[in-house]
Write a protein that holds these residues in place. Sequence first.
Motif, PDB file in Angstrom:
ATOM      1  N   PRO A   6      40.807   2.398  -5.966  1.00 25.78           N
ATOM      2  CA  PRO A   6      41.365   1.297  -5.627  1.00 25.78           C
ATOM      3  C   PRO A   6      41.355   0.129  -6.591  1.00 25.78           C
ATOM      4  N   ARG A   7      42.109  -1.070  -6.270  1.00 28.65           N
ATOM      5  CA  ARG A   7      42.182  -1.997  -7.115  1.00 28.65           C
ATOM      6  C   ARG A   7      40.837  -3.000  -7.260  1.00 28.65           C
ATOM      7  N   ARG A   8      40.295  -3.392  -8.076  1.00 24.49           N
ATOM      8  CA  ARG A   8      39.129  -4.225  -8.491  1.00 24.49           C
ATOM      9  C   ARG A   8      38.073  -3.172  -8.229  1.00 24.49           C
ATOM     10  N   ALA A   9      38.095  -2.147  -8.403  1.00 23.00           N
ATOM     11  CA  ALA A   9      36.715  -1.172  -8.002  1.00 23.00           C
ATOM     12  C   ALA A   9      36.189  -1.034  -9.330  1.00 23.00           C
ATOM     13  N   ARG A  10      34.991  -0.917  -9.443  1.00 25.82           N
ATOM     14  CA  ARG A  10      34.268  -0.574 -10.559  1.00 25.82           C
ATOM     15  C   ARG A  10      34.360   0.839 -11.217  1.00 25.82           C
ATOM     16  N   GLY A  11      34.587   1.911 -10.367  1.00 25.08           N
ATOM     17  CA  GLY A  11      34.711   3.121 -11.080  1.00 25.08           C
ATOM     18  C   GLY A  11      36.274   3.019 -11.855  1.00 25.08           C
ATOM     19  N   THR A  12      36.189   4.199 -12.536  1.00 24.79           N
ATOM     20  CA  THR A  12      37.280   4.629 -13.357  1.00 24.79           C
ATOM     21  C   THR A  12      37.522   5.980 -13.035  1.00 24.79           C
ATOM     22  N   VAL A  13      38.590   6.534 -14.000  1.00 33.68           N
ATOM     23  CA  VAL A  13      38.949   8.201 -13.591  1.00 33.68           C
ATOM     24  C   VAL A  13      37.591   8.841 -14.185  1.00 33.68           C
ATOM     25  N   GLY A  14      37.114   8.352 -15.077  1.00 33.00           N
ATOM     26  CA  GLY A  14      35.837   9.049 -15.947  1.00 33.00           C
ATOM     27  C   GLY A  14      34.579   9.055 -15.104  1.00 33.00           C
ATOM     28  N   HIS A  15      34.376   7.928 -14.302  1.00 32.13           N
ATOM     29  CA  HIS A  15      33.392   7.694 -13.462  1.00 32.13           C
ATOM     30  C   HIS A  15      33.739   7.184 -12.297  1.00 32.13           C
ATOM     31  N   ALA A  16      34.080   8.320 -11.372  1.00 31.68           N
ATOM     32  CA  ALA A  16      34.415   7.841 -10.053  1.00 31.68           C
ATOM     33  C   ALA A  16      33.637   6.849  -9.118  1.00 31.68           C
ATOM     34  N   ASN A  17      34.274   6.262  -8.019  1.00 29.15           N
ATOM     35  CA  ASN A  17      33.514   5.289  -6.915  1.00 29.15           C
ATOM     36  C   ASN A  17      32.543   6.471  -6.338  1.00 29.15           C
ATOM     37  N   SER A  18      33.372   7.468  -6.045  1.00 25.57           N
ATOM     38  CA  SER A  18      32.503   8.484  -5.239  1.00 25.57           C
ATOM     39  C   SER A  18      32.951   9.845  -5.498  1.00 25.57           C
ATOM     40  N   ALA A  19      32.082  11.015  -5.178  1.00 27.09           N
ATOM     41  CA  ALA A  19      32.575  12.391  -5.389  1.00 27.09           C
ATOM     42  C   ALA A  19      33.434  12.750  -4.523  1.00 27.09           C
ATOM     43  N   LEU A  20      34.638  12.897  -4.882  1.00 37.47           N
ATOM     44  CA  LEU A  20      35.751  13.194  -3.930  1.00 37.47           C
ATOM     45  C   LEU A  20      35.815  14.383  -3.339  1.00 37.47           C
ATOM     46  N   ASN A  21      35.093  15.531  -4.053  1.00 35.99           N
ATOM     47  CA  ASN A  21      35.082  16.946  -3.557  1.00 35.99           C
ATOM     48  C   ASN A  21      34.169  16.982  -2.377  1.00 35.99           C
ATOM     49  N   LEU A  22      32.909  16.415  -2.743  1.00 33.79           N
ATOM     50  CA  LEU A  22      31.774  16.214  -1.762  1.00 33.79           C
ATOM     51  C   LEU A  22      32.268  15.466  -0.508  1.00 33.79           C
ATOM     52  N   ARG A  23      33.094  14.359  -0.531  1.00 38.83           N
ATOM     53  CA  ARG A  23      33.464  13.665   0.661  1.00 38.83           C
ATOM     54  C   ARG A  23      34.439  14.454   1.425  1.00 38.83           C
ATOM     55  N   ARG A  76      47.031  14.184 -11.123  1.00 40.94           N
ATOM     56  CA  ARG A  76      47.947  13.919 -11.949  1.00 40.94           C
ATOM     57  C   ARG A  76      47.626  13.355 -13.348  1.00 40.94           C
ATOM     58  N   GLU A  77      46.609  12.404 -13.104  1.00 38.27           N
ATOM     59  CA  GLU A  77      46.072  11.803 -14.416  1.00 38.27           C
ATOM     60  C   GLU A  77      45.391  12.608 -15.205  1.00 38.27           C
ATOM     61  N   GLU A  78      44.781  13.721 -14.900  1.00 36.40           N
ATOM     62  CA  GLU A  78      43.981  14.640 -15.691  1.00 36.40           C
ATOM     63  C   GLU A  78      44.516  16.188 -15.375  1.00 36.40           C
ATOM     64  N   PRO A  79      45.522  16.509 -15.899  1.00 40.13           N
ATOM     65  CA  PRO A  79      46.191  17.894 -15.348  1.00 40.13           C
ATOM     66  C   PRO A  79      45.131  19.076 -16.209  1.00 40.13           C
ATOM     67  N   GLY A  80      44.966  19.993 -15.341  1.00 39.46           N
ATOM     68  CA  GLY A  80      44.220  20.990 -16.058  1.00 39.46           C
ATOM     69  C   GLY A  80      42.806  20.960 -16.118  1.00 39.46           C
ATOM     70  N   VAL A  81      42.272  19.709 -15.442  1.00 38.56           N
ATOM     71  CA  VAL A  81      40.680  19.625 -15.405  1.00 38.56           C
ATOM     72  C   VAL A  81      40.237  19.847 -14.280  1.00 38.56           C
ATOM     73  N   ARG A  82      38.985  20.843 -14.065  1.00 39.12           N
ATOM     74  CA  ARG A  82      38.612  21.275 -12.846  1.00 39.12           C
ATOM     75  C   ARG A  82      37.408  20.309 -12.508  1.00 39.12           C
ATOM     76  N   HIS A  83      37.034  19.989 -11.353  1.00 38.40           N
ATOM     77  CA  HIS A  83      36.010  19.227 -11.167  1.00 38.40           C
ATOM     78  C   HIS A  83      35.158  19.766 -10.217  1.00 38.40           C
ATOM     79  N   SER A  84      33.744  19.641 -10.247  1.00 40.34           N
ATOM     80  CA  SER A  84      32.644  20.511  -9.532  1.00 40.34           C
ATOM     81  C   SER A  84      32.647  19.695  -7.952  1.00 40.34           C
ATOM     82  N   LEU A  85      31.963  20.349  -7.126  1.00 44.24           N
ATOM     83  CA  LEU A  85      31.717  19.549  -5.877  1.00 44.24           C
ATOM     84  C   LEU A  85      31.161  18.106  -5.834  1.00 44.24           C
ATOM     85  N   PHE A  86      30.468  18.103  -6.788  1.00 50.00           N
ATOM     86  CA  PHE A  86      29.741  16.804  -6.934  1.00 50.00           C
ATOM     87  C   PHE A  86      30.345  15.554  -7.993  1.00 50.00           C
ATOM     88  N   GLU A  87      31.357  15.785  -8.545  1.00 50.67           N
ATOM     89  CA  GLU A  87      32.284  14.931  -9.066  1.00 50.67           C
ATOM     90  C   GLU A  87      33.551  14.483  -8.609  1.00 50.67           C
TER      91      GLU A  87
END
Length: 87
Positions: A6-23, A76-87
């Motif tokens: 989201p806009r004005r969020a502190r997270g980035t693609v490298g360091h997300a706001n929350s663990a999306l897979n866990l959510r 879409r931003e990181e094609p081919g990258v697999r994320h674990s449950l906690f990232e």
Amino acid sequence: MTRSQPRRARGTVGHANSALNLRLALALFGLVVMAVLAAFAFAADLAWLGVVCAVLAVVAVVDLVVIQRRRAARRREEPGVRHSLFE
């Protein structure tokens, strides 16, 4: 500018706001539990409890949609990258 956060969020693609897979896993769990509890509540003639559980199940569905949109943007931003449950 990335669109997965989201806009004005502190997270980035490298360091997300929350663990999306866990959510995603937690939202699915909440949806299933609330749907089952709503069914049991309506079967036991506790309409008020069934309505509360059904509303919470709808909230879980909305959360699932938001999570999936963010995961798709990240994919879409990181094609081919697999994320674990906690990232």
